[in-house]
Write a protein that holds these residues in place. Structure first.
Motif, short mmCIF file in Angstrom:
data_model
loop_
_atom_site.label_atom_id
_atom_site.label_comp_id
_atom_site.label_asym_id
_atom_site.label_seq_id
_atom_site.Cartn_x
_atom_site.Cartn_y
_atom_site.Cartn_z
N SER A 37 -18.36 28.98 32.87
CA SER A 37 -17.88 27.59 32.78
C SER A 37 -17.18 27.16 34.06
O SER A 37 -16.83 25.99 34.22
CB SER A 37 -16.90 27.45 31.61
N ASN A 96 -19.69 31.36 39.69
CA ASN A 96 -18.99 31.26 38.41
C ASN A 96 -18.98 32.63 37.72
O ASN A 96 -19.47 32.80 36.61
CB ASN A 96 -19.62 30.20 37.52
N ARG A 150 -10.61 26.90 29.69
CA ARG A 150 -10.94 26.50 31.07
C ARG A 150 -9.78 26.81 32.02
O ARG A 150 -9.99 27.25 33.15
CB ARG A 150 -11.28 25.01 31.12
#
Length: 375
Positions: free
Chosen positions: A94, A100, A364
């Motif tokens: 994410s 990532n 996140r």
């Protein structure tokens, strides 16, 4: 005694990951430099592993990312588990692309790659078997003394950078105060043949007896990190295997291992990263908890920052390196301390906090924290 009359812009003491990276950054900026390293070859063990996205983005800018990706393992997910159940998972996918993920790359590969990249830029930039002795400085230059095969040699430079580790001789010779503290947390770690079903996933176990981490390495290996009640000066494979068996009932006794060591947790920082024409970077400037793999990456971030200030005109820019990078180090150290406090908390409290951290809407933010993007 061999003595050079020409003045080198930058001389770096220490050819570990940070010193080599700094030299590559400087040469790419057109700043000539040399690295003095007492070891002839890269370290033989895996040691520091995690390469974070912020570092991979710097590698992209230098054009050196490809060999790291060829040697490393991409960690895309992490799981939090107790001895009985899975608390949840977190996906690094994410995060910001293309990096990532966290790349697991043993330090012997990292040093070998950086040495090769440096030699491509300047075959004479790395002097191995060179042991730093002392320096003398005046208002315009530094004269550094070192020995190769017992013979005393000297190099003049405008700046001398100590990248020679937490016991830095450059820092000591410059009389720069190094203050901090040691924490009670101690660990044992080892690299074992991967007999788990976790593949390329990282796992943090949170049993009542103490935290256990395990994450993948290249060549079918896996790193295990286990919290201990006290520091084990001479750890054995059975010490680690017994703790893992007792806490999560997983058997490592008959599994091949290649590395084993103990470590404590500490946080130290130099009073100043810059003193006249002497500069500190990496562990010579700051030491933070190795849990989370921040130390090497912090060193690279600092080396990049230092390069930008060395390429600017005016010595006052170097003090901006000190003030700017020190803020980043302090933030990373505070975060590491919070994580350690969490690890010492009552299991019910700790597990509740971890479960919250890896669930929406906090996941996140947690990804940014674990990948160092929040620095």
């Amino acid at each position: 005694m061999t003595k050079t009359d020409s003045i080198l812009p930058v001389l770096i003491i220490g050819g570990g990951p940070v010193g080599l990276f700094l030299a590559i950054c400087l040469l790419k900026k057109g700043i000539d430099c040399k690295v003095l390293e007492k070891r002839q070859n890269p370290i033989p063990d895996s040691r520091s592993l995690g390469i974070h996205p912020v570092s991979l983005e710097l590698f992209d800018k230098l054009g050196i990312t490809k060999p790291f990706l060829e040697q490393g393992v991409k960690i895309l997910r992490g799981f939090a588990m107790t001895e009985e159940k899975t608390l949840g998972e977190i996906s690094f996918e994410s995060g910001k692309k293309p990096h990532n993920y966290i790349l697991a790359c043993p330090q012997f590969y990292t040093e070998e790659i950086l040495r090769n990249e440096l030699i491509k830029l300047n075959p004479k930039a790395l002097l191995t078997g060179a042991e730093f002795s002392d320096f003398k400085e005046d208002a315009s230059e530094v004269m550094t003394s070192f020995r190769i095969d017992g013979a005393l040699q000297q190099i003049k430079s405008h700046f001398l950078v100590g990248c020679d580790g937490k016991n830095s001789m450059v820092r000591q010779k410059a009389s720069i105060h190094f203050s901090g503290k040691r924490y009670p947390d101690t660990y044992i770690m080892g690299d074992f043949e991967d007999t788990t079903q976790f593949g390329a996933d990282a796992v943090v176990f949170l049993p009542k007896g103490g935290m256990i981490e395990c994450f993948p390495l290249p060549n079918g290996m896996r790193r295990w990190v286990v919290k201990t009640e006290e520091y084990l000066s001479s750890p054995t494979k059975n010490d680690l295997a017994e703790l893992v068996k007792k806490r999560i009932d997983y058997n490592l006794f008959e599994v091949e291992s290649t590395m084993l060591s103990s470590f404590g947790v500490q946080h130290f920082m130099a009073e100043s990263f810059v003193k006249n024409r002497i500069i500190l970077a990496g562990d010579a400037a700051h030491v933070v908890s190795p849990i989370g793999g921040q130390g090497m990456n912090l060193g690279w971030l600092g080396a990049w920052e230092l390069t930008n200030h060395l390429s600017a005109s005016g010595d006052e820019k170097l003090h901006e390196y000190h003030s700017t990078h020190k803020k980043v180090v302090r933030k990373a150290a505070r975060r590491a301390e919070i994580n350690m406090v969490l690890g010492r908390s009552l299991p019910a409290v700790r597990n509740l906090v971890v479960k919250m951290m890896i669930s929406a809407p906090f996941s996140r933010k947690t990804v940014k924290m674990f990948t160092m993007r929040d620095l």
